[in-house]
Design a protein around this motif. Sequence first.
Motif, PDB file in Angstrom:
ATOM      1  N   SER A 189      19.626  10.035 -14.238  1.00 41.71           N
ATOM      2  CA  SER A 189      20.714  10.000 -15.539  1.00 41.71           C
ATOM      3  C   SER A 189      20.889  11.332 -16.120  1.00 41.71           C
ATOM      4  CB  SER A 189      20.321   8.836 -16.476  1.00 41.71           C
ATOM      5  OG  SER A 189      19.171   9.137 -17.201  1.00 41.71           O
ATOM      6  N   HIS A 219      23.399   5.628 -19.706  1.00 42.47           N
ATOM      7  CA  HIS A 219      22.325   5.315 -18.906  1.00 42.47           C
ATOM      8  C   HIS A 219      20.900   6.371 -19.358  1.00 42.47           C
ATOM      9  CE1 HIS A 219      23.380   2.873 -15.368  1.00 42.47           C
ATOM     10  NE2 HIS A 219      24.516   3.395 -15.611  1.00 42.47           N
ATOM     11  N   PHE A 220      21.241   7.584 -19.780  1.00 45.99           N
ATOM     12  CA  PHE A 220      20.425   8.382 -20.124  1.00 45.99           C
ATOM     13  C   PHE A 220      19.479   7.713 -21.478  1.00 45.99           C
ATOM     14  CE2 PHE A 220      18.338  11.704 -22.913  1.00 45.99           C
ATOM     15  CZ  PHE A 220      17.472  12.457 -22.123  1.00 45.99           C
ATOM     16  N   ALA A 257      27.127   7.841 -18.252  1.00 45.30           N
ATOM     17  CA  ALA A 257      26.037   8.536 -18.019  1.00 45.30           C
ATOM     18  C   ALA A 257      25.195   8.932 -19.315  1.00 45.30           C
ATOM     19  CB  ALA A 257      26.243  10.200 -17.544  1.00 45.30           C
TER      20      ALA A 257
END
Lengths: 598, 598
Positions: free
Chosen positions: B589, A566-567, A563
Amino acid sequence: MTPYAAPLDDMRLALDLAGLPDLAALPRFADATPDLIAAVLEEAGKFGAGVLAPLNAPGDHEGCRLDPDGTVRVPEGAVEAYAQFVEAGWTSLPFDPDYGGQGLPGVVGVAVTEIWQAANMAWALCPLLTTGTIEALSVHGTDEQKALYLPKLISGEWAGTMNLTESQAGSDLAALHCKAEPAPDLGEGLYRITGQKVFITHGDHEMAANICHMVLARLPDAPPGVKGISLFLVPKLLVEPDGTLGARNDVKAVSLEHKLGIHGSPTCLMAYGDEGGAIGTLVGAPHQGLACMFTMMNNARLNVGLQGVGIAERAYQQAAAFARDRIQGVDVANPKAGRVAIVRHPDIRRMLMTMRAKTEAARALTYYAAAQMDVAKADPDPAQQAKARRRQDLLVPVVKAWGSEIGFEVADLGIQIHGGTGYIEETGAAQHMRDARIARIYEGTNGIQAMDLVGRKVLRDQGAAVRELLEDMRATHAALVDAPVGLAAMAPHYGTALDDLEAATDWLLAHDGPVEAQAAATPYTLLFGVATGGWQMMRAALEVRRRLDAGDGNPAVLQAKLATAHFYADALMPATGAHRLAVTAGSDSLMAMADDWF
Amino acid sequence: MTPYAAPLDDMRLALDLAGLPDLAALPRFADATPDLIAAVLEEAGKFGAGVLAPLNAPGDHEGCRLDPDGTVRVPEGAVEAYAQFVEAGWTSLPFDPDYGGQGLPGVVGVAVTEIWQAANMAWALCPLLTTGTIEALSVHGTDEQKALYLPKLISGEWAGTMNLTESQAGSDLAALHCKAEPAPDLGEGLYRITGQKVFITHGDHEMAANICHMVLARLPDAPPGVKGISLFLVPKLLVEPDGTLGARNDVKAVSLEHKLGIHGSPTCLMAYGDEGGAIGTLVGAPHQGLACMFTMMNNARLNVGLQGVGIAERAYQQAAAFARDRIQGVDVANPKAGRVAIVRHPDIRRMLMTMRAKTEAARALTYYAAAQMDVAKADPDPAQQAKARRRQDLLVPVVKAWGSEIGFEVADLGIQIHGGTGYIEETGAAQHMRDARIARIYEGTNGIQAMDLVGRKVLRDQGAAVRELLEDMRATHAALVDAPVGLAAMAPHYGTALDDLEAATDWLLAHDGPVEAQAAATPYTLLFGVATGGWQMMRAALEVRRRLDAGDGNPAVLQAKLATAHFYADALMPATGAHRLAVTAGSDSLMAMADDWF
């Protein structure tokens, strides 16, 4: 205040990705078994959390003082903590077993050092500077110097400092005035050092039995400028040939600075030779002091980037704990469910995710660069050594500048997450920001790092090292493109960042006038950081996906990493576009103003 | 430390571009002749530089204290400066002549307020909060309240405060606990207020003869949440019907906060009703306190953005003076010419130009928004009034958030330009950063501003006000395209920023779920700031070109403005691209992590 806990999961992942398993397989590092390294990290985490972290806020509050008798007093508990640190053997981890070191890979030392910096940056500056002193003596010292000083420095019994800056010579070392004169009357190979040095971190204290000052000064026959600077080892207490401590040398701290942060670290104005001359010995060849100092600085610069990582981690942990606890407002996705902790609010989450993603990217990049230093020393293949040396040279200024920017930025976001409470000193969030601020300045300001990157690391070899790096970065891109759809979604963002780095590099190579190069240096360095940090996040995502598929590891930890990657790709990577445009804008509007219009 | 000088040239240009000449032509502002305004600015500059600025660093160092007898002591000189300030009539500038005000346009008051904030932000918070109190009473007070309080507040004889926050209710005012109970036993229309308020700026002091606390509290029949909050006026000393001061009210500061900055401003924990109840009167209708407070906050928010401008200007002046004086290194364009001041180095110039360009853009945007408030009140055409109100509502959160970000960022760059010296408190650069940091938090954190912008100002009218603004911004783009080649070179950068703002707005309107909206809010606000600040810089460039061609004004000043606008377009405007991508990345995200993974 939130207790600090070393982020062992992410540290271990970063060590794996940095190539520690391969390093540990080399004969030189045969002792570095996975079990040993795991135990080292675990114990370091306990020491950081249990001994150093609790002294951080009180040390900030108490600060240091110079007693009327000239003794520099560090905050309560610092001397005892140092004794425990030495007793536990933490100072000797990565050093040469011939001089009492434990011979572990440097990158393990770096991981452990992150813990000290996170737990108590002001205190941890002391062993950090000793590390630099050991590096410089190891490479440039005579056998006698090594035999006399290294064992005591490696054991931590003695500490080290770096004495470069003078009031008229900060970034501009060519302007140094300090003098060194041969003193054959005192003994062969001895010199009398005179002059003042400013901003000397841990310039004096009572934590170690002796302090070895590494001092830049000019010999009588020195040519002007940087080519006339020599490096001297000037101990606080003179050292007899048998290693016992002798008389007090003619060097002392004459005042302490009142600083924005790192209050627990005495920053000293040092006077050499007020009573005739401090006695020192030459390190390395005459007039070659800058080269010797660079050995020390390379290591120190990486470690300053690491301070950014450490403070960022500490600030993140504190902010995350606050955000999980602080009840305020309703969940915007489900307003009827009543009040919730602020960690549910998207804007708080943006800050937390930014803190987390930047910290992890900077950690991975720093460990990667540190492991390249190990490869450069220990790889049996000279070609791999050379490649690692190129990679390390390229990345050190990025690690220093980008890591320290992130340390500050993350600590700043930590204040913001706390709201009004963040502005209150007792909360401790502000201290992290105050402490982190210095890392962007010392060991060469981030502007100096940027010029080092552009001038010495990119333009000098006409972009060869960058292209070599870009090739490796593109291989990760290819792997992402081929990855399952979730991961592949990050490929376009990452690909754009690579294109931006390549385009900015090409622009630099095509516009290599000194003004253009320096004008572009800072945005280029930031672009470099975002892209190479992103590279590490993408590498981590690929590895984590593999582990998830293999059922290898804690799923929550691995999913959190995915996660975060992805951020990073979505929200942070796009910064490269703006930096690229700032690079390629050139220097016209930057230099248009007359000096006196400012 | 560098003396502060009000940047009168740029302030005058910003006032012109904000439309002051048109405002001054309205009958209501007939007194605001160019000569008068010039004299006001000149005199304010002298007062700021001569009286307030010299107290800034000593006030930071000394701080405030709460004496054992309960008296709050501000730093030495603050009380005397306040008396001079009142004596000179500075508090009454923009207020209603019916209550003793001078009736000048609000934007002139804002320009003058910038000077106070730049000269001494901690001190200047006191009159700033009084301004908000006057605004709220002017709009929502009864005739009796106005008659009794406004003249003393406008003259500065009395001061005002805002009492919103409680420890459990920061951003979340719905969680307020403070109580107000009708007290007919004491007199008609009186209430007993009980409870505690935290972080009350200038909550107590001895500068003014009385302090009028504007306090949010709940009536006994109040509905829960924000719809049950009422606003009360609670004076420190009770006021007799004839205006004379009576007994001490049951309100006191019980402790002061130890803060990162604004040490010269007492931040108080206020206790209401420890001895039975503080006596207050209702302002506005019952349960309508939040709306009344918003009147006050709109003004206060603009002024907090203005604090960012003021601190940025102060930090810029100090850094520019240092850069012009500090000799270090050689001119990279001409290395043989010997050592030069660091203002010649491209990387220092990047920082100085960034500081300058951001400060000027934020100033122009703030003055523009302030002038829209004047138009909304004073324009004879109701349609123009309504348009100005839409514009002002849209821009206030941007001015607050972006202006305060810039104040901090510019002050931070000011430290960096000073190098190691910047980290030493005596230099004063660090104080600017410490002081500026609070502006991103108080009067609604910048996250709250961003949600206000997206939720109330963009989504609520389905983008109508933004489109109206974009139309005006596009007209400036058309003028740039048609301008001579030098100016036209900025058109593509500016055009891209407009496209980014439009695209991000469209995305928001198409993804108006509350999670997406809040997730996008901060990058959208920053994009909005860069684009609208850029708009102001482009407007200034066009005007300055016209003046240069007409031989109207000091050519060096005008050329410097052009150079700064070019730099803004080249180097700063490209940030909109990264912000746009962060907006349009959505919330996936951002929200992917489970709460307990943090």
